[in-house]
Design an enzyme around this catalytic site. Structure first.
Site, PDB file in Angstrom:
ATOM      1  N   HIS A   1       0.721  -0.972  -0.207  1.00 13.78           N
ATOM      2  CA  HIS A   1      -0.225   0.135   0.200  1.00 13.78           C
ATOM      3  C   HIS A   1       1.171   1.247  -0.333  1.00 13.78           C
ATOM      4  O   HIS A   1       1.769   1.461   0.548  1.00 13.78           O
ATOM      5  CB  HIS A   1      -1.218   0.319   0.979  1.00 13.78           C
ATOM      6  CG  HIS A   1      -1.600   1.024   0.416  1.00 13.78           C
ATOM      7  ND1 HIS A   1      -1.638   2.376   1.734  1.00 13.78           N
ATOM      8  CD2 HIS A   1      -3.050   1.105   0.942  1.00 13.78           C
ATOM      9  CE1 HIS A   1      -3.053   2.876   1.376  1.00 13.78           C
ATOM     10  NE2 HIS A   1      -3.762   2.543   0.560  1.00 13.78           N
TER      11      HIS A   1
ATOM     12  N   GLU B   1      -3.706   1.330  -7.198  1.00  9.70           N
ATOM     13  CA  GLU B   1      -3.788   2.842  -6.448  1.00  9.70           C
ATOM     14  C   GLU B   1      -2.658   4.123  -6.912  1.00  9.70           C
ATOM     15  O   GLU B   1      -1.536   3.693  -6.495  1.00  9.70           O
ATOM     16  CB  GLU B   1      -3.362   2.306  -5.281  1.00  9.70           C
ATOM     17  CG  GLU B   1      -5.096   1.375  -4.966  1.00  9.70           C
ATOM     18  CD  GLU B   1      -4.958   1.585  -3.589  1.00  9.70           C
ATOM     19  OE1 GLU B   1      -6.284   1.897  -2.999  1.00  9.70           O
ATOM     20  OE2 GLU B   1      -4.573   1.764  -2.221  1.00  9.70           O
TER      21      GLU B   1
HETATM   22  P1  PGA Z   1      -9.260   6.668  -0.576  1.00 11.45           P
HETATM   23  O1  PGA Z   1      -8.786   5.526   0.310  1.00 11.45           O
HETATM   24  O2  PGA Z   1     -10.424   5.634  -0.854  1.00 11.45           O
HETATM   25  O3  PGA Z   1      -9.709   7.213   1.367  1.00 11.45           O
HETATM   26  O4  PGA Z   1      -8.962   7.290  -1.388  1.00 11.45           O
HETATM   27  C1  PGA Z   1      -7.684   4.524  -0.732  1.00 11.45           C
HETATM   28  C2  PGA Z   1      -6.736   3.994  -0.361  1.00 11.45           C
HETATM   29  O5  PGA Z   1      -5.913   4.167   0.516  1.00 11.45           O
HETATM   30  O6  PGA Z   1      -7.148   2.711  -0.855  1.00 11.45           O
END
Ligand code: PGA
Length: 259
Positions: free
Chosen positions: A92, A162
């Protein structure tokens, strides 16, 4: 099969997670939609049985690559398996950028998780600098190639794209074309189910879920409450929900509040 899940980050005590997961267990979705919740370590034992009865996968937010050893403060894959955890989130952006985990470290964790029978949600994504230099595809391909080097059970890997600049309160959601381009880059390296994550809301979820090459959504803030999870899920995959009644959200909030 679409996947839909959340990472609650460092936002829930075990008691709060119990209420959250009990509320999610009320959701009625079709069998070809897989839900998952990624929780703090301290919540995992408390919620695993309830989640599993409802067919929801439970995940941890991190782990160490070694089975055991002199690693004060760390949690290993066998410890997660012992708690009936299904999956672990690795790579992450907050682990990479706040805790300085590099690609090699993440790769060791991926191999250990798979060797111990866990599924892996592997996050990859470029920074704003990399995007601005035209190096997004290079960065994603590097992260993925290193993380999956030597992996022999790729069928238990789920990739979450992401972009770092799209995550969290300061994030800006990407255009569908940028997600589709990243999805093509990821597909060229591996064939795992691919989630999109970063600033997903109930309003934006249908658009993100419909991007070609995207098999599911990974949600942070918008799924911070069980009602928010339900709202975002129903917006993304209305045809896979068995209960369209908006009042079901109120019932879900009540269930969560009872804790
Ligand atoms: P968010 O976070 O949907 O609050 O932008 C996504 C994540 O960190 O996986």
């Amino acid at each position: 099969m679409p996947l839909f899940g959340t990472n609650v980050k460092m936002h829930q005590t075990a008691g709060a997670s119990a209420g959250y997961v009990e509320a999610l267990a009320q959701l009625r979705c079709r069998e070809d939609l897989q839900l998952f919740v990624i929780l703090p370590f301290t919540s995992l034992d408390r919620v695993a049985a309830v989640a599993h009865r409802a067919g929801i996968w439970v995940g941890a937010q991190n782990m160490h690559w070694a089975e055991s050893g002199e690693y004060t403060g760390e949690i290993s894959a066998p410890m997660l398996r012992d708690l009936d955890v299904d999956l672990v989130l690795l790579g992450h952006a907050e682990r990479r950028w706040v805790f300085h985990e590099d690609d090699r470290t993440i790769a060791r964790k991926v191999r250990s998780a798979l060797a111990h029978g866990l599924r892996v949600v592997l996050c990859v994504g470029e920074t704003a600098d990399e995007r601005d230099c035209g190096a997004a595809a290079l960065s994603i391909a590097r992260q993925l190639t290193i993380a999956l080097a030597g992996v022999t059970e790729p069928e238990r890997v789920i990739v979450a794209y992401e972009p770092v600049w799209a995550i969290g309160a300061a994030g800006t959601p990407p255009a569908p074309a940028a997600i589709a381009a990243a999805a093509a880059t990821i597909r060229a390296t591996c064939d795992a189910p691919l989630l999109y994550g970063g600033s997903v809301t109930a309003a934006s979820a249908p658009g993100f879920a419909g991007v070609p090459g995207i098999d599911g959504l990974f949600v942070g803030r918008a799924a911070g409450s069980a009602a928010g999870f339900a709202r975002t899920l129903a917006a993304a995959y209305p045809h896979l929900m068995m209960d369209h009644d908006p009042r079901s959200n109120d019932r879900i909030s009540e269930k969560e509040a009872q804790r």
